[in-house]
Write a protein that holds these residues in place. Structure first.
Motif, PDB file in Angstrom:
ATOM      1  N   VAL A  87      62.121  37.232  34.944  1.00 46.81           N
ATOM      2  CA  VAL A  87      61.565  38.415  34.308  1.00 46.81           C
ATOM      3  C   VAL A  87      60.655  37.900  33.201  1.00 46.81           C
ATOM      4  O   VAL A  87      61.008  36.981  32.474  1.00 46.81           O
ATOM      5  CB  VAL A  87      62.693  39.285  33.690  1.00 46.81           C
ATOM      6  N   LEU A  88      59.446  38.491  33.118  1.00 47.77           N
ATOM      7  CA  LEU A  88      58.482  38.028  32.132  1.00 47.77           C
ATOM      8  C   LEU A  88      58.396  39.017  30.980  1.00 47.77           C
ATOM      9  O   LEU A  88      58.317  40.217  31.191  1.00 47.77           O
ATOM     10  CB  LEU A  88      57.107  37.888  32.798  1.00 47.77           C
ATOM     11  N   THR A  89      58.448  38.495  29.742  1.00 51.23           N
ATOM     12  CA  THR A  89      58.250  39.365  28.580  1.00 51.23           C
ATOM     13  C   THR A  89      57.009  38.922  27.834  1.00 51.23           C
ATOM     14  O   THR A  89      56.857  37.733  27.554  1.00 51.23           O
ATOM     15  CB  THR A  89      59.417  39.256  27.578  1.00 51.23           C
ATOM     16  N   ILE A  90      56.150  39.875  27.502  1.00 49.68           N
ATOM     17  CA  ILE A  90      55.005  39.586  26.646  1.00 49.68           C
ATOM     18  C   ILE A  90      55.362  40.120  25.273  1.00 49.68           C
ATOM     19  O   ILE A  90      55.406  41.325  25.060  1.00 49.68           O
ATOM     20  CB  ILE A  90      53.721  40.298  27.142  1.00 49.68           C
ATOM     21  N   ALA A  91      55.672  39.219  24.351  1.00 52.90           N
ATOM     22  CA  ALA A  91      56.137  39.632  23.022  1.00 52.90           C
ATOM     23  C   ALA A  91      55.206  39.016  21.963  1.00 52.90           C
ATOM     24  O   ALA A  91      55.189  37.818  21.831  1.00 52.90           O
ATOM     25  CB  ALA A  91      57.582  39.145  22.802  1.00 52.90           C
ATOM     26  N   ASP A  92      54.472  39.801  21.270  1.00 51.83           N
ATOM     27  CA  ASP A  92      54.308  41.248  21.392  1.00 51.83           C
ATOM     28  C   ASP A  92      52.839  41.532  21.665  1.00 51.83           C
ATOM     29  O   ASP A  92      51.993  40.666  21.463  1.00 51.83           O
ATOM     30  CB  ASP A  92      54.718  41.938  20.086  1.00 51.83           C
ATOM     31  N   LEU A  93      52.574  42.760  22.012  1.00 53.82           N
ATOM     32  CA  LEU A  93      51.214  43.202  22.297  1.00 53.82           C
ATOM     33  C   LEU A  93      50.264  42.909  21.140  1.00 53.82           C
ATOM     34  O   LEU A  93      49.123  42.496  21.327  1.00 53.82           O
ATOM     35  CB  LEU A  93      51.263  44.712  22.531  1.00 53.82           C
ATOM     36  N   GLU A  94      50.755  43.090  19.910  1.00 52.03           N
ATOM     37  CA  GLU A  94      49.912  42.933  18.724  1.00 52.03           C
ATOM     38  C   GLU A  94      49.319  41.525  18.630  1.00 52.03           C
ATOM     39  O   GLU A  94      48.239  41.330  18.104  1.00 52.03           O
ATOM     40  CB  GLU A  94      50.709  43.222  17.439  1.00 52.03           C
ATOM     41  N   GLY A  95      50.064  40.554  19.166  1.00 47.41           N
ATOM     42  CA  GLY A  95      49.590  39.167  19.097  1.00 47.41           C
ATOM     43  C   GLY A  95      48.360  38.918  19.939  1.00 47.41           C
ATOM     44  O   GLY A  95      47.674  37.908  19.773  1.00 47.41           O
ATOM     45  N   LEU A  96      48.068  39.829  20.873  1.00 43.52           N
ATOM     46  CA  LEU A  96      46.891  39.649  21.729  1.00 43.52           C
ATOM     47  C   LEU A  96      45.638  40.243  21.084  1.00 43.52           C
ATOM     48  O   LEU A  96      44.525  39.967  21.511  1.00 43.52           O
ATOM     49  CB  LEU A  96      47.112  40.310  23.097  1.00 43.52           C
ATOM     50  N   ASP A  97      45.834  41.053  20.035  1.00 41.64           N
ATOM     51  CA  ASP A  97      44.708  41.785  19.456  1.00 41.64           C
ATOM     52  C   ASP A  97      43.619  40.867  18.905  1.00 41.64           C
ATOM     53  O   ASP A  97      42.453  41.211  18.892  1.00 41.64           O
ATOM     54  CB  ASP A  97      45.189  42.723  18.339  1.00 41.64           C
ATOM     55  N   ARG A  98      44.038  39.668  18.455  1.00 49.33           N
ATOM     56  CA  ARG A  98      43.026  38.799  17.837  1.00 49.33           C
ATOM     57  C   ARG A  98      42.175  38.105  18.889  1.00 49.33           C
ATOM     58  O   ARG A  98      41.170  37.478  18.582  1.00 49.33           O
ATOM     59  CB  ARG A  98      43.723  37.767  16.945  1.00 49.33           C
ATOM     60  N   LEU A  99      42.585  38.179  20.164  1.00 44.16           N
ATOM     61  CA  LEU A  99      41.833  37.499  21.217  1.00 44.16           C
ATOM     62  C   LEU A  99      40.759  38.430  21.760  1.00 44.16           C
ATOM     63  O   LEU A  99      41.044  39.547  22.156  1.00 44.16           O
ATOM     64  CB  LEU A  99      42.773  37.078  22.346  1.00 44.16           C
ATOM     65  N   THR A 100      39.532  37.946  21.737  1.00 40.34           N
ATOM     66  CA  THR A 100      38.437  38.790  22.215  1.00 40.34           C
ATOM     67  C   THR A 100      37.422  37.916  22.932  1.00 40.34           C
ATOM     68  O   THR A 100      37.603  36.714  23.024  1.00 40.34           O
ATOM     69  CB  THR A 100      37.700  39.476  21.039  1.00 40.34           C
ATOM     70  N   GLY A 101      36.364  38.558  23.401  1.00 40.23           N
ATOM     71  CA  GLY A 101      35.255  37.798  23.969  1.00 40.23           C
ATOM     72  C   GLY A 101      35.260  37.847  25.473  1.00 40.23           C
ATOM     73  O   GLY A 101      36.022  38.589  26.087  1.00 40.23           O
ATOM     74  N   GLU A 102      34.391  37.006  26.055  1.00 34.69           N
ATOM     75  CA  GLU A 102      34.163  37.128  27.484  1.00 34.69           C
ATOM     76  C   GLU A 102      35.389  36.691  28.290  1.00 34.69           C
ATOM     77  O   GLU A 102      35.617  37.156  29.392  1.00 34.69           O
ATOM     78  CB  GLU A 102      32.890  36.343  27.848  1.00 34.69           C
ATOM     79  N   TYR A 103      36.220  35.817  27.709  1.00 38.04           N
ATOM     80  CA  TYR A 103      37.366  35.318  28.468  1.00 38.04           C
ATOM     81  C   TYR A 103      38.599  36.179  28.311  1.00 38.04           C
ATOM     82  O   TYR A 103      39.518  36.125  29.089  1.00 38.04           O
ATOM     83  CB  TYR A 103      37.702  33.890  28.051  1.00 38.04           C
ATOM     84  N   PHE A 104      38.619  36.913  27.205  1.00 33.87           N
ATOM     85  CA  PHE A 104      39.797  37.748  27.000  1.00 33.87           C
ATOM     86  C   PHE A 104      39.325  39.155  26.692  1.00 33.87           C
ATOM     87  O   PHE A 104      38.996  39.482  25.564  1.00 33.87           O
ATOM     88  CB  PHE A 104      40.662  37.217  25.857  1.00 33.87           C
ATOM     89  N   VAL A 105      39.233  39.968  27.719  1.00 30.36           N
ATOM     90  CA  VAL A 105      38.775  41.321  27.506  1.00 30.36           C
ATOM     91  C   VAL A 105      40.011  42.156  27.235  1.00 30.36           C
ATOM     92  O   VAL A 105      40.915  42.231  28.078  1.00 30.36           O
ATOM     93  CB  VAL A 105      38.036  41.860  28.742  1.00 30.36           C
TER      94      VAL A 105
END
Ligand code: ATP
Ligand code: MG
Length: 711
Positions: free
Chosen positions: A292-310
């Protein structure tokens, strides 16, 4: 040839490759025999015979496969029926036989270095040890058409490339080499799977955790076992930090008897491309491990942007392509953008309430065979908003500490009862680790009796302390929290001249409440770039969210001071930053204290949003005398004529300066190998006035005289 390394199952695939290679070696041998017959220095240069043969060979036709009479054995059907790794690769990514053979060729040198030498030999260059695309197509196809079609396996939409199974690496010596001259390198994770290596992919270790959760004991399950088993479960566990948002994922994994792979998004690299790659790897790892995969937490992805991380898209695409169960955790509202049918079910996760926490502490300690004072249980539950796992862990730590103490004191017998201090220390130890990197952790040393303040200031401090201590009773038991729109956090402002005890008072309060104290130096948080200050503050409050600590925003003049300097657009930004800080303080569910020297710069609009404004006045003579007295430790040797009353009267110094003076005088005395006398103190006072460029008032009779005589 690889029997030493592999058991028979893993060997099966390699015997297929061996057969292909044997034919190729035979073909090269025949070529060389032809060369040797006509060439005196074979291998050192290219002979005309060799060149003629190249011209004779039909364009694009495979060089070495022609000699092969029938397809190599064993077939891929046979190999995949015998080996789970190969079977997973074939079905999960829909690989063709040719693609599987390409993977096998790239895998072989990982299993046995002799393959490197064989590739070097077949590629006519012993330094080219990785298989090139050209060699692979030479070996694995037998007609011009097949060979050209084989290039498609390396196209951008083909599974080997799209799922990052094979990487093509150009020869570093060549200038823009053609596709055929690229070497094939197999992804490490795939290597591990095909060679039956256990454990988490090395690249994932810094940002992922793998565990096998035990079924939850007692506590109500968020996910029922019958939720499992009907296609992939996709949940969004939404709740405040510290509410054990990982609980649903653990329940789910326990219900399946499956491992749990957690991606800690805060630990993903800041480089968006690398972060996206690792996230994709984590999905594949979960699929490989059946986890089972957990992505903890969503907020940690907010700083990733740009063409590779939409934002939104990257995660949703991965979810859509994944067949296993996934739980995403986060605090904010989130719903997929709807480009895929994902069927994500949001489930709220709430923090344990006071009554639950109290019961959990009691149970956890009882399970260790100890009983505890009800008042301590009450205070622990009221002051720390820990979840069940953390309470259980804290109880264990406290009992271990008590046991150690008992052993050190030589007490035999049943487990001894943890003291209140031991219980609080272990509760504090559960939280605040995220803050360690962003703020300075202060061990409070000053107690209530160490600080000398005018009666009203002292009373205000006590009221502030009581506000935290009795928050649970008033807010929850008496129901006052129901009418409040916001959190029950408490914001305080300590203002006054330098050295009057503001920082010290924050320490005293944390000490009295037995809570952690974190000091955030606002001068390092405030940035001249628009929006950066808010980002820095947000990071701190996110880290503090489940800490239950007292937050001290020291030197707030870095923020408030800005306003008095400028009266233009910057002024507006500064106001926005202050607003943001106050608003975040309101949302923080504990005590947050601001300190400033510049009370007059603070608008009423701001002060209204703080529950406590405590003034620290410049101390009068009577308070100064009390401060002088507490600044001398008991063991400090003093001359009989030391008259602190006189010093207090003659020299208007704040507490901070008095402390410096006493310490400096002690060193002067130590250097002279004498007791601390008036001359030392007056000399130290002179130095203190020098520091601030102020004129030292006349006074303190003989000591003063002494200083003048010296200079
Ligand atoms: N009212 C006081 N009673 C006893 N000691 C004091 C008092 N005020 C200051 N001190 C002593 O002075 C030291 C420095 O005080 P503190 O750092 O709290 O001042 P501050 O108001 O925070 O100053 P600043 O505005 O410069 O940060 C304390 O550690 C303590 O030893
Ligand atoms: Mg201070």
């Amino acid at each position: 040839m690889t029997a030493v390394l592999m058991d028979s199952r893993r060997l099966v695939a390699f015997s297929r490759l061996d057969e292909v290679l044997a034919h190729a070696v035979a073909a090269v041998e025949a070529e060389q025999a032809e060369d040797e017959a006509t060439d005196t220095f074979p291998g050192l240069h290219m002979s005309a015979v060799h060149a003629r043969r190249l011209l004779r060979t039909p364009l694009g036709s495979p060089r070495l496969a022609l000699a092969r009479p029938c397809p190599p054995q064993p077939s891929w059907d046979r190999i995949t029926s015998d080996h789970a790794g190969w079977s997973w690769l074939r079905t999960r990514h829909g690989l063709s036989d040719l693609e599987l053979d390409l993977v096998l060729m790239a895998l072989a040198p990982e299993a046995d270095l002799r393959y490197e030498r064989l590739y070097g030999f077949l590629q006519d260059d012993l330094n080219r040890r990785r298989p090139l695309v050209g060699l692979a197509l030479d070996l694995l196809t037998s007609t011009v058409d097949e060979r050209l079609a084989g290039r498609g396996a390396f196209g951008s939409g083909a599974p080997l490339t799209e799922h990052r199974i094979l990487t093509l690496v150009p020869d570093h010596r060549a200038v823009e080499p053609p596709l055929l001259a690229h070497a094939m390198v197999l992804d490490e994770q795939i290597v591990d799977v095909l060679l039956d290596q256990q454990g988490l992919d090395r690249r994932l270790a810094p940002c992922c955790r793998l565990e096998v959760p035990a079924p939850p004991a007692g506590a109500a399950r968020v996910v029922r076992p019958d939720d499992a088993g009907h296609g992939p479960v996709r949940l969004y566990a939404q709740g405040p930090a510290g509410a054990e948002r990982n609980r649903p994922a653990r329940d789910l994994a326990a219900a399946h008897g499956a491992p749990l792979l957690t991606v800690e998004t805060a630990r993903l690299p800041d480089d968006s491309e690398r972060a996206a790659t690792l996230l994709a790897l984590a999905f594949r790892e979960a699929s490989l491990l059946g986890a089972v995969l957990t992505i903890a937490d969503l907020e940690g992805l907010d700083r990733l942007t740009g063409e590779y991380f939409v934002r939104g898209r990257t995660l949703e695409d991965l979810l859509a392509g994944h067949e296993g169960d996934v739980v995403i955790t986060g605090a904010r509202d989130w719903a997929p953008e709807g480009r895929h049918a994902l069927g994500v079910l949001p489930i709220p996760v709430v923090r344990c309430g006071f009554t639950d926490r109290r019961a959990l502490w009691e149970q956890a300690l009882a399970a260790q065979g100890v009983t505890t004072d009800p008042a301590d249980l009450h205070d622990l539950a009221a002051r720390f908003r820990l979840g069940p796992d953390r309470i259980a862990d804290a109880a264990l730590t406290a009992v271990a500490a008590a046991r150690r103490r008992a052993a050190a004191e030589g007490l035999p017998g049943p487990p001894s009862r943890p003291t209140r201090a031991e219980l609080f220390a272990s509760a504090r130890g559960q939280n605040g680790h995220a803050l360690d990197e962003l703020a300075h952790h202060i061990e409070p040393v000053y107690g209530r009796d160490d600080i000398m303040l005018p009666p009203d200031t002292a009373a205000q401090l006590d009221e502030l302390r009581d506000r935290v201590a009795h928050r649970h009773r008033v807010m929850d038991e008496w129901g006052f929290a129901d009418g409040l729109p916001r959190s029950t956090g408490i914001g305080a402002l300590f203002s006054g001249p330098s050295g009057t005890g503001k920082t010290m008072a924050a320490e005293v309060i944390a000490h009295e409440l037995e809570l952690d104290l974190f000091r955030i130096d606002l001068s390092t948080v405030v940035s001249k770039y628009v929006g950066e200050t808010e980002k820095n503050l947000e990071r701190i409050f996110t880290a503090a969210a489940d800490s239950d600590a007292v937050l001290l925003f020291d030197e707030a003049d870095a923020l408030f001071g800005k306003r008095s300097e400028v009266r233009d657009a910057h002024d507006r930004y500064a106001n926005l930053e202050i607003s943001y800080l106050l608003q975040r303080m309101e949302r923080y569910e504990g005590l947050a204290i601001l300190t400033t020297n510049l009370r007059r710069n603070i608008d009423e609009a701001f002060t209204r949003r703080l529950q406590f404004i405590v003034e620290f006045p410049f101390p009068g003579a009577a308070d100064r005398e009390r401060i002088w007295r507490v600044c001398f430790p008991e063991a400090a040797p003093c001359a009989a004529d030391v008259d602190v009353g006189r010093l207090a009267r003659d020299y208007p110094l704040p507490g901070g300066s008095i402390r410096n003076v006493v310490l400096h005088a002690a060193f002067l005395a130590a250097a002279e190998d004498s007791v601390i006398g008036m001359p030392h103190l007056v000399q130290a006072i002179r130095r203190e006035f020098q520091k601030t460029d102020r004129v030292m008032p006349e006074g303190a009779g003989p000591g003063h005289q002494h200083v003048r005589d010296r200079s």
